[in-house]
Scaffold this motif. Structure first.
Motif, PDB file in Angstrom:
ATOM      1  N   ALA A   1     -24.497  -7.835  14.105  1.00  0.00           N
ATOM      2  CA  ALA A   1     -25.640  -9.094  13.998  1.00  0.00           C
ATOM      3  C   ALA A   1     -26.847  -9.219  13.761  1.00  0.00           C
ATOM      4  N   GLU A   2     -27.451  -7.626  14.532  1.00  0.00           N
ATOM      5  CA  GLU A   2     -28.789  -7.694  14.015  1.00  0.00           C
ATOM      6  C   GLU A   2     -29.103  -7.846  12.964  1.00  0.00           C
ATOM      7  N   ARG A   3     -29.248  -6.910  11.788  1.00  0.00           N
ATOM      8  CA  ARG A   3     -29.093  -6.617  10.690  1.00  0.00           C
ATOM      9  C   ARG A   3     -28.687  -7.794   9.438  1.00  0.00           C
ATOM     10  N   ILE A   4     -27.822  -8.266   9.853  1.00  0.00           N
ATOM     11  CA  ILE A   4     -27.918 -10.039   8.903  1.00  0.00           C
ATOM     12  C   ILE A   4     -28.366 -11.048   9.532  1.00  0.00           C
TER      13      ILE A   4
ATOM     14  N   VAL B   1     -25.529  -6.089   1.956  1.00  0.00           N
ATOM     15  CA  VAL B   1     -27.046  -7.002   1.453  1.00  0.00           C
ATOM     16  C   VAL B   1     -26.876  -6.312  -0.301  1.00  0.00           C
ATOM     17  N   ALA B   2     -27.318  -6.734  -1.034  1.00  0.00           N
ATOM     18  CA  ALA B   2     -27.286  -6.323  -2.911  1.00  0.00           C
ATOM     19  C   ALA B   2     -28.204  -7.601  -3.413  1.00  0.00           C
ATOM     20  N   ASP B   3     -29.047  -6.234  -4.728  1.00  0.00           N
ATOM     21  CA  ASP B   3     -29.366  -7.461  -5.430  1.00  0.00           C
ATOM     22  C   ASP B   3     -28.409  -8.164  -5.997  1.00  0.00           C
TER      23      ASP B   3
ATOM     24  N   LEU C   1     -19.758 -16.213   9.011  1.00  0.00           N
ATOM     25  CA  LEU C   1     -21.403 -16.086   9.445  1.00  0.00           C
ATOM     26  C   LEU C   1     -21.510 -17.339  10.528  1.00  0.00           C
ATOM     27  N   GLY C   2     -20.489 -18.357  10.070  1.00  0.00           N
ATOM     28  CA  GLY C   2     -20.261 -19.811  10.524  1.00  0.00           C
ATOM     29  C   GLY C   2     -19.530 -18.849  11.817  1.00  0.00           C
ATOM     30  N   ASN C   3     -18.531 -18.390  11.823  1.00  0.00           N
ATOM     31  CA  ASN C   3     -17.527 -18.692  12.824  1.00  0.00           C
ATOM     32  C   ASN C   3     -18.464 -17.355  14.264  1.00  0.00           C
ATOM     33  N   ALA C   4     -18.958 -16.750  13.874  1.00  0.00           N
ATOM     34  CA  ALA C   4     -19.796 -16.388  14.975  1.00  0.00           C
ATOM     35  C   ALA C   4     -20.931 -16.713  15.441  1.00  0.00           C
TER      36      ALA C   4
END
Length: 114
Positions: free
Chosen positions: A56-59, A22-24, A77-80
């Motif tokens: 998953a929790e952080r995403i 996760v980045a700016d 993310l869609g596959n998960a």
């Protein structure tokens, strides 16, 4: 500050390995990031369990805070099942075989069936 969930390259030459971070959005690709939330190893087979690892929790936390995933990460993310799966156009119409090539392929298929 607009947040992105994107890939940051970490592997050696000809041995790619990516961290999902996760980045700016203004930060460089391999530079500063806020949090590492997974990894992607394209050298592993597509059915291997460690090819894509996600926290998953952080995403879900970052998605709820407005972070936008890039195209490749959105696919992961869609596959998960963490986000809706994006539509992915497999092949443009321009690259499809032309009329004569399609006729030849149909003739070959008919000859093989006979």
């Amino acid at each position: 500050m607009s947040l992105k969930i994107r890939l940051a390259r970490a592997g050696a030459k000809k041995r790619p390995y990516y961290h999902i971070v996760v980045a700016d959005s203004r930060s460089p690709r391999d530079g500063r990031f806020i949090e590492r939330v997974g990894s992607y190893n394209p050298m592993l087979p597509s059915d291997h369990a460690d090819r894509v690892r996600l926290v998953a929790e952080r995403i879900t936390h970052w998605l709820s805070n407005g972070a936008q995933p890039t195209d490749r990460v959105a696919r992961f993310l869609g596959n998960a099942g963490l986000a809706p799966k994006p539509t992915w156009n497999e092949q443009p119409k321009k690259s499809a075989p032309k009329k004569r090539a399609q006729e030849r392929a149909a003739a070959a298929a008919a000859a093989a069936a006979a």
